[in-house]
Enzyme design. Structure first.
Site, PDB file in Angstrom:
ATOM      1  N   GLY A  15       0.740  -1.153  -0.144  1.00  0.00           N
ATOM      2  CA  GLY A  15       0.122   0.130   0.114  1.00  0.00           C
ATOM      3  C   GLY A  15       0.771   1.176  -0.001  1.00  0.00           C
ATOM      4  N   CYS A  16       0.611   2.329   0.855  1.00  0.00           N
ATOM      5  CA  CYS A  16       1.246   3.457   0.809  1.00  0.00           C
ATOM      6  C   CYS A  16       2.546   3.166   1.459  1.00  0.00           C
ATOM      7  CB  CYS A  16       0.637   4.321   1.796  1.00  0.00           C
ATOM      8  SG  CYS A  16       1.443   5.784   2.487  1.00  0.00           S
TER       9      CYS A  16
END
Length: 212
Positions: free
Chosen positions: A45-46
């Site tokens: 993800g991030c």
């Protein structure tokens, strides 16, 4: 990311630390004789969140945030945010295998995010936020596929793992302001209210592997 205020916004994910798969991963200790630094490449993800967590682990020498797995050379952050480059936000993790094993890093990977969410983590949605392991050699590939199959067989998560396992591709370092983001911006809203709580949970799970 959705925006600086909501970047990295993730829903609470399942604790698998009591699963037999997790115990097997963390039971595979480092090889004291192997002194050559190696690289693991993970997308969870991030990359701000990924970086902050893996930087905590003893044996991890450096974590670089960047873009990989796509078709566009030298992409910018804005390019990747369109979702059209094919790249994932990822981190290159340089580690000392005499201190921490790849198996232990995989345990951290499966703890650091929810690998059952397809092309998203929490409020961050798009293929750039996909869950992926980019293997750098045949052994990494074998271990990644083995543990994914074992976790699924064990039903360690409520849903099936959707993590992609792909050969390492060209890795493009992200802009300088993305590097060491949590360390340099600890008082920013999302750092305090999103990353910090996630980080505290992560550190509790890996309390024996956290840098002094």
């Amino acid at each position: 990311m959705v925006g600086l205020g909501t970047a990295c916004a993730q829903e609470p994910h399942q604790d698998i630390s009591n699963s037999s798969s997790f115990k097997e991963m963390t039971g595979k200790k480092a090889d004291p004789k192997n002194k050559k630094l190696e690289t693991a490449t993970f997308a969870t993800g991030c990359f701000w969140c990924t970086e902050a967590k893996f930087q905590q682990l003893d044996g991890v020498k450096s974590v670089t945030s960047g873009y990989t797995g796509g078709k566009v050379a030298n992409p910018s952050y804005d390019d990747v945010c369109t979702g059209n480059t094919g790249h994932a936000e990822a981190c290159n993790i340089v580690y000392d295998p005499s201190v921490i094993s790849y198996d232990e890093l995989l345990a951290a990977f499966f703890t650091a995010h929810d690998p059952t969410q397809l092309n998203r983590q929490g409020n961050d949605v798009g293929t750039q936020y996909r869950s992926a392991i980019f293997y750098n050699n045949a052994e990494q590939k074998q271990k990644a596929e083995y543990y994914i199959a074992k976790l699924n067989q064990e039903k360690a998560y409520h849903s099936k793992i959707v993590t992609q396992v792909n050969a390492a591709a060209p890795f493009y370092k992200a802009e300088n302001y993305h590097q060491n983001y949590y360390k340099l911006n600890p008082n920013q809203g999302y750092c305090k209210y999103v990353i910090q709580p996630e980080l505290e949970k992560f550190k509790k799970v890996f309390k024996d592997k956290i840098k002094k």
